[in-house]
Design a protein around this motif. Structure first.
Motif, PDB file in Angstrom:
ATOM      1  N   GLY A   1     -35.817  28.872  15.934  1.00 16.56           N
ATOM      2  CA  GLY A   1     -36.243  28.442  17.113  1.00 16.56           C
ATOM      3  C   GLY A   1     -35.530  26.843  17.387  1.00 16.56           C
ATOM      4  N   ARG A   2     -34.841  26.354  16.541  1.00 16.84           N
ATOM      5  CA  ARG A   2     -34.200  25.145  16.800  1.00 16.84           C
ATOM      6  C   ARG A   2     -33.011  25.100  17.801  1.00 16.84           C
ATOM      7  NH1 ARG A   2     -35.233  24.829  11.088  1.00 16.84           N
ATOM      8  NH2 ARG A   2     -36.499  23.218  10.649  1.00 16.84           N
ATOM      9  N   GLY A   3     -32.983  24.331  18.705  1.00 15.90           N
ATOM     10  CA  GLY A   3     -31.729  24.229  19.312  1.00 15.90           C
ATOM     11  C   GLY A   3     -30.726  23.150  18.919  1.00 15.90           C
ATOM     12  N   GLU A   4     -29.768  22.917  19.626  1.00 19.92           N
ATOM     13  CA  GLU A   4     -28.732  21.822  19.367  1.00 19.92           C
ATOM     14  C   GLU A   4     -29.492  20.383  19.292  1.00 19.92           C
ATOM     15  OE1 GLU A   4     -26.096  22.010  18.474  1.00 19.92           O
ATOM     16  OE2 GLU A   4     -25.577  24.215  18.818  1.00 19.92           O
ATOM     17  N   VAL A   5     -30.252  20.142  20.411  1.00 15.48           N
ATOM     18  CA  VAL A   5     -31.306  18.937  20.097  1.00 15.48           C
ATOM     19  C   VAL A   5     -32.730  19.332  20.061  1.00 15.48           C
ATOM     20  CG1 VAL A   5     -31.930  16.766  21.631  1.00 15.48           C
ATOM     21  CG2 VAL A   5     -29.657  18.052  21.792  1.00 15.48           C
ATOM     22  N   GLU A   6     -33.098  18.566  18.910  1.00 16.84           N
ATOM     23  CA  GLU A   6     -34.426  18.883  18.347  1.00 16.84           C
ATOM     24  C   GLU A   6     -35.396  17.885  19.187  1.00 16.84           C
ATOM     25  OE1 GLU A   6     -37.241  20.712  15.688  1.00 16.84           O
ATOM     26  OE2 GLU A   6     -35.107  21.181  16.303  1.00 16.84           O
ATOM     27  N   ARG A   7     -36.485  18.530  19.820  1.00 10.47           N
ATOM     28  CA  ARG A   7     -37.292  17.637  20.699  1.00 10.47           C
ATOM     29  C   ARG A   7     -38.633  17.597  19.865  1.00 10.47           C
ATOM     30  NH1 ARG A   7     -34.530  20.991  24.327  1.00 10.47           N
ATOM     31  NH2 ARG A   7     -33.442  19.534  25.732  1.00 10.47           N
ATOM     32  N   GLN A   8     -39.453  16.326  20.113  1.00  9.78           N
ATOM     33  CA  GLN A   8     -40.774  16.480  19.427  1.00  9.78           C
ATOM     34  C   GLN A   8     -41.692  17.302  19.951  1.00  9.78           C
ATOM     35  OE1 GLN A   8     -42.497  12.600  19.651  1.00  9.78           O
ATOM     36  NE2 GLN A   8     -44.225  13.023  18.326  1.00  9.78           N
ATOM     37  N   SER A   9     -42.298  18.024  19.506  1.00 15.57           N
ATOM     38  CA  SER A   9     -43.165  19.119  19.841  1.00 15.57           C
ATOM     39  C   SER A   9     -44.735  18.554  20.133  1.00 15.57           C
ATOM     40  CB  SER A   9     -43.258  20.214  19.055  1.00 15.57           C
ATOM     41  OG  SER A   9     -44.064  21.218  19.266  1.00 15.57           O
ATOM     42  N   ALA A  10     -45.215  18.942  21.243  1.00 11.23           N
ATOM     43  CA  ALA A  10     -46.707  18.831  21.544  1.00 11.23           C
ATOM     44  C   ALA A  10     -47.565  19.179  20.444  1.00 11.23           C
ATOM     45  CB  ALA A  10     -46.961  19.169  22.952  1.00 11.23           C
ATOM     46  N   LEU A  11     -47.246  20.414  19.631  1.00 11.34           N
ATOM     47  CA  LEU A  11     -47.980  20.886  18.778  1.00 11.34           C
ATOM     48  C   LEU A  11     -48.483  19.879  17.688  1.00 11.34           C
ATOM     49  CD1 LEU A  11     -46.472  24.566  18.231  1.00 11.34           C
ATOM     50  CD2 LEU A  11     -48.578  24.154  19.152  1.00 11.34           C
ATOM     51  N   GLN A  12     -47.478  18.997  17.303  1.00 11.74           N
ATOM     52  CA  GLN A  12     -48.042  18.134  16.336  1.00 11.74           C
ATOM     53  C   GLN A  12     -48.902  17.177  16.582  1.00 11.74           C
ATOM     54  OE1 GLN A  12     -46.821  18.936  13.194  1.00 11.74           O
ATOM     55  NE2 GLN A  12     -45.529  20.349  14.184  1.00 11.74           N
ATOM     56  N   ARG A  13     -48.927  16.880  17.944  1.00 10.68           N
ATOM     57  CA  ARG A  13     -49.899  15.782  18.382  1.00 10.68           C
ATOM     58  C   ARG A  13     -51.424  16.576  18.497  1.00 10.68           C
ATOM     59  NH1 ARG A  13     -45.898  14.896  22.266  1.00 10.68           N
ATOM     60  NH2 ARG A  13     -47.012  15.957  23.953  1.00 10.68           N
ATOM     61  N   TRP A  14     -51.458  18.015  18.603  1.00 12.02           N
ATOM     62  CA  TRP A  14     -52.793  18.558  18.593  1.00 12.02           C
ATOM     63  C   TRP A  14     -53.172  19.303  17.254  1.00 12.02           C
ATOM     64  CZ3 TRP A  14     -55.934  18.406  22.654  1.00 12.02           C
ATOM     65  CH2 TRP A  14     -55.633  17.877  23.865  1.00 12.02           C
ATOM     66  N   ALA A  15     -52.386  19.065  16.470  1.00 12.01           N
ATOM     67  CA  ALA A  15     -52.551  19.653  15.036  1.00 12.01           C
ATOM     68  C   ALA A  15     -53.648  19.530  14.648  1.00 12.01           C
ATOM     69  CB  ALA A  15     -51.392  19.515  14.186  1.00 12.01           C
ATOM     70  N   ARG A  16     -53.931  18.167  14.091  1.00 15.21           N
ATOM     71  CA  ARG A  16     -55.305  17.584  13.604  1.00 15.21           C
ATOM     72  C   ARG A  16     -56.634  17.935  14.343  1.00 15.21           C
ATOM     73  NH1 ARG A  16     -54.221  14.784   9.124  1.00 15.21           N
ATOM     74  NH2 ARG A  16     -56.466  14.084   8.848  1.00 15.21           N
ATOM     75  N   PRO A  17     -56.603  17.680  15.640  1.00 16.56           N
ATOM     76  CA  PRO A  17     -58.061  17.858  16.314  1.00 16.56           C
ATOM     77  C   PRO A  17     -58.091  19.271  16.546  1.00 16.56           C
ATOM     78  CG  PRO A  17     -56.158  17.233  17.873  1.00 16.56           C
ATOM     79  CD  PRO A  17     -55.708  16.743  16.394  1.00 16.56           C
ATOM     80  N   ALA A  18     -56.889  20.433  16.704  1.00 15.85           N
ATOM     81  CA  ALA A  18     -57.316  21.754  16.441  1.00 15.85           C
ATOM     82  C   ALA A  18     -57.609  22.244  15.346  1.00 15.85           C
ATOM     83  CB  ALA A  18     -55.711  22.252  16.941  1.00 15.85           C
ATOM     84  N   THR A  19     -57.065  21.691  14.220  1.00 16.23           N
ATOM     85  CA  THR A  19     -57.421  22.220  12.657  1.00 16.23           C
ATOM     86  C   THR A  19     -58.978  21.872  12.664  1.00 16.23           C
ATOM     87  OG1 THR A  19     -55.290  21.801  12.085  1.00 16.23           O
ATOM     88  CG2 THR A  19     -57.080  21.920  10.501  1.00 16.23           C
ATOM     89  N   TRP A  20     -59.530  20.609  12.831  1.00 18.49           N
ATOM     90  CA  TRP A  20     -60.920  20.391  12.810  1.00 18.49           C
ATOM     91  C   TRP A  20     -61.606  21.070  13.453  1.00 18.49           C
ATOM     92  CZ3 TRP A  20     -62.847  17.965   8.604  1.00 18.49           C
ATOM     93  CH2 TRP A  20     -61.778  17.192   7.822  1.00 18.49           C
TER      94      TRP A  20
END
Length: 365
Positions: free
Chosen positions: A190-209
Motif C-alpha cells: 500500500g505504499r506510494g512514492e511519498v510516504e505520509r504519516q498515517s492518522a492510524l498511528q496517532r490513534w493506536a494507543r487510545p484505540a488499543t486501551w
C-alpha cells in the motif's frame, strides 16, 4: 536481456491480484442461490426460512434486520446484487477506472462489505466462532456439555451468516486493492512514492486501551454469575441458568474474552512484536504480524456485528432496566469495541509492515 526483463516485469503482489475475482465469483454463486430461492427452491436461510428466528417471530426483526424476509422478495434482490457484484468485482480486479467508475466501484464495494459484515449480521456468527473452542475443550476434557451435539452449534442459518461475513471481508479487501491500483501504490504493502504519516498511528494507543477495557466489562458480569452473584437479574431466570450450566458457559466465554483483552495490549507492547523470554522455543523471535492482525480483525468484525444487534434489541425493548443491565448493557458497547480493535489492528499492521518484497519500499525489521 535477462536483467532488463527482471527490471521491467511487474512485481507480483499476492492477494490484491485475485481478491476481486474471488469477490466476483462469490457474488455470482450467491446470486444464483437467490434466483434458486426466488423460483421456489428450498433452504432459504433468512426471515421466514430461519428456524431459530421463527421460533419467536415477534422477536425476529429485533434480532435481525432480515428477520421478516421472504424468498419472494429477498430472492430477486439477492440475485440482482449477486449479478451486479460479479461485474463490479471483475472490473475492480482489472483496474477499470473510466468516468465515475473510480468512485462508484469502491463505494459499492464498501457498502457491500459493511452490509455483509455488520448490517445483516446478528450475535449468532459470534456464537459459532466463540463457542467452537469452548465446546472442543469441554468435550475433549470434561465431557461437557452433555447431550449437546455439534449440530446445535453449526446450524445452517448460522453458517450462512458466517459465509456472508467472510464475503464482506473479501469485498473490503477488494476495495483496498482497487484503491491501491488507482493511486499507483504498491498492491502488496500500500505504499506510494511519498510516504505520509498515517492518522492510524496517532490513534493506536487510545484505540488499543479501549479495546482492552470493554471486553472486561462483559467478562466481569459473566464471572460474577458463575460465582453466584445474580447482579439483580430475575431470580427465577438466574436459578434456571444455574441448573442448565448457562452461567458456566458464559464464564468460559468470558475467560476467552479476558485472554483476548490482554492479548490486545500486544498491539502496542514490545511483547507483541518479539516473543517474550518465558515462551520456550520462541523467545526472542519476531512475532509474525498476521498472527495478531488476522484474529484481531476477525474479532473486531464479529463483536461489532453482534453489538449492533444488541443495540436494536435494547432500543426495541425501550432501554435498559435495573434487572436487565447485566444481560444487555455490556454488549451494547461491542460496536465501540469492534471499531477500536479494528483501528488498533490496522495501526499494528501498518507499523509492522517492514520491507516490501514486491516494491522494495520500507525498512527491514
Amino acid at each position: 536481456m535477462t536483467e532488463l526483463l527482471t527490471k521491467t516485469r511487474p512485481a507480483r503482489t499476492g492477494w490484491p491480484e485475485w481478491i476481486g475475482y474471488t469477490a466476483a465469483a462469490w457474488s455470482l454463486l450467491y446470486g444464483a442461490l437467490g434466483l434458486y430461492w426466488t423460483l421456489g427452491g428450498a433452504g432459504f436461510p433468512f426471515g421466514v426460512g430461519d428456524g431459530e428466528l421463527m421460533a419467536e417471530p415477534a422477536f425476529a426483526f429485533k434480532v435481525s434486520l432480515l428477520g421478516l424476509a421472504t424468498p419472494e422478495v429477498a430472492g430477486p434482490v439477492i440475485a440482482g446484487l449477486g449479478a451486479l457484484g460479479a461485474v463490479a468485482g471483475v472490473l475492480m480486479a482489472r483496474g477499470f477506472r473510466a468516468g465515475a467508475a473510480q468512485w462508484l466501484l469502491p463505494a459499492y464495494a464498501w457498502i457491500v462489505a459493511v452490509g455483509l459484515t455488520v448490517v445483516v449480521q446478528d450475535y449468532r456468527t459470534l456464537i459459532v466462532v466463540a463457542y467452537t473452542p469452548v465446546m472442543v475443550i469441554g468435550k475433549l476434557f470434561f465431557g461437557w456439555p452433555e447431550g449437546v451435539g455439534w449440530g446445535v452449534l453449526y446450524r445452517t442459518e448460522r453458517l450462512n451468516l458466517l459465509v456472508l461475513l467472510l464475503m464482506g471481508i473479501v469485498w473490503g479487501l477488494t476495495a483496498v486493492a482497487y484503491r491501491r491500483k488507482l493511486n499507483g501504490a504498491c498492491g502488496s504493502c500500500g505504499r506510494g512514492e511519498v510516504e505520509r504519516q498515517s492518522a492510524l498511528q496517532r490513534w493506536a494507543r487510545p484505540a488499543t486501551w479501549t479495546a482492552f477495557a470493554i471486553p472486561l466489562v462483559y467478562s466481569v458480569t459473566r464471572w460474577a454469575w458463575a460465582l453466584g452473584f445474580s447482579l439483580g437479574i430475575d431470580p427465577a431466570f438466574y436459578a434456571e441458568g444455574q441448573e442448565d450450566g448457562l452461567w458456566l458457559a458464559g464464564a468460559a466465554l468470558a475467560t476467552l474474552g479476558g485472554i483476548g483483552a490482554v492479548l490486545t495490549l500486544g498491539l502496542i507492547q514490545r511483547w507483541g512484536e518479539v516473543f517474550p523470554r518465558w515462551m520456550i522455543g520462541l523467545r526472542g523471535k519476531r512475532v509474525p504480524p498476521m498472527l495478531a492482525v488476522v484474529p484481531a480483525t476477525l474479532v473486531s468484525v464479529l463483536v461489532a456485528s453482534a453489538g449492533g444487534m444488541y443495540i436494536r434489541v435494547v432500543v426495541g425493548r425501550g432501554g435498559v432496566t435495573a434487572e436487565t443491565w447485566p444481560l444487555e448493557l455490556p454488549e451494547t458497547l461491542w460496536v465501540v469495541w469492534g471499531a477500536a480493535l479494528f483501528v488498533a489492528a490496522m495501526a499494528y499492521h501498518q507499523r509492522r509492515r517492514g520491507l516490501c518484497k514486491a516494491c522494495g519500499r520500507g525498512e527491514s525489521k
